[in-house]
Design an enzyme around this catalytic site. Structure first.
Site, mmCIF file in Angstrom:
data_model
loop_
_atom_site.group_PDB
_atom_site.id
_atom_site.type_symbol
_atom_site.label_atom_id
_atom_site.label_comp_id
_atom_site.label_asym_id
_atom_site.label_seq_id
_atom_site.Cartn_x
_atom_site.Cartn_y
_atom_site.Cartn_z
ATOM 1 N N HIS A 81 0.838 -1.205 0.000
ATOM 2 C CA HIS A 81 0.000 0.000 0.000
ATOM 3 C C HIS A 81 0.877 1.260 0.000
ATOM 4 O O HIS A 81 0.605 2.222 -0.721
ATOM 5 C CB HIS A 81 -0.911 -0.031 1.229
ATOM 6 N N GLN A 83 3.951 1.542 -1.152
ATOM 7 C CA GLN A 83 4.563 1.661 -2.477
ATOM 8 C C GLN A 83 3.562 2.253 -3.472
ATOM 9 O O GLN A 83 3.927 3.071 -4.320
ATOM 10 C CB GLN A 83 5.056 0.301 -2.955
ATOM 11 N N ASP A 84 2.315 1.833 -3.365
ATOM 12 C CA ASP A 84 1.266 2.365 -4.226
ATOM 13 C C ASP A 84 1.100 3.865 -4.002
ATOM 14 O O ASP A 84 1.006 4.646 -4.954
ATOM 15 C CB ASP A 84 -0.049 1.633 -3.959
ATOM 16 N N HIS A 85 1.091 4.286 -2.745
ATOM 17 C CA HIS A 85 0.993 5.714 -2.429
ATOM 18 C C HIS A 85 2.161 6.480 -3.038
ATOM 19 O O HIS A 85 1.974 7.565 -3.599
ATOM 20 C CB HIS A 85 0.992 5.928 -0.911
#
Length: 110
Positions: A81, A83-85
């Site tokens: 999550h 890394q996604d941000h």
């Protein structure tokens, strides 16, 4: 190996999320400033966003360096999550920087 609180996957994730969130917020503030024609402030805010992205990259690089040295970090949903941000913050900053340039070019034509 016993991880310290600062290097736990959760703390790494929180650091990435915090820096990414700051970068994204500063980028959108920069866009709002550009819409108002305040390009100097927009440039300063984009620079602040870039500094937050750079700090997130330092966190990410330390994680990669640990892995390369054989010190595996457990990958969990929180880290994914984070890394996604980070990736969406980077994308937002890059696109918003381009939009600011467009606003400035349109302003100079008028």
């Amino acid at each position: 190996m016993n991880e310290s609180a600062e290097t736990s996957p959760e703390m790494i994730a929180f650091g990435l999320i915090a820096q990414a969130g700051d970068a994204r917020s500063k980028a959108y503030e920069a866009l709002a400033s550009a819409k108002k024609g305040n390009f100097e402030q927009a440039e300063e805010l984009i620079a602040q966003a870039e500094a937050s992205v750079l700090e997130a990259h330092h966190i990410q690089t330390s994680l990669l360096a640990k892995e390369a040295n054989g010190d595996h970090t457990e990958v969990n949903v929180m880290l994914v999550h984070a890394q996604d941000h980070l990736m969406t913050a980077i994308l937002a900053k890059e696109l918003i920087a381009e939009m600011i340039e467009m606003y400035q070019a349109m302003s100079e034509r008028n």
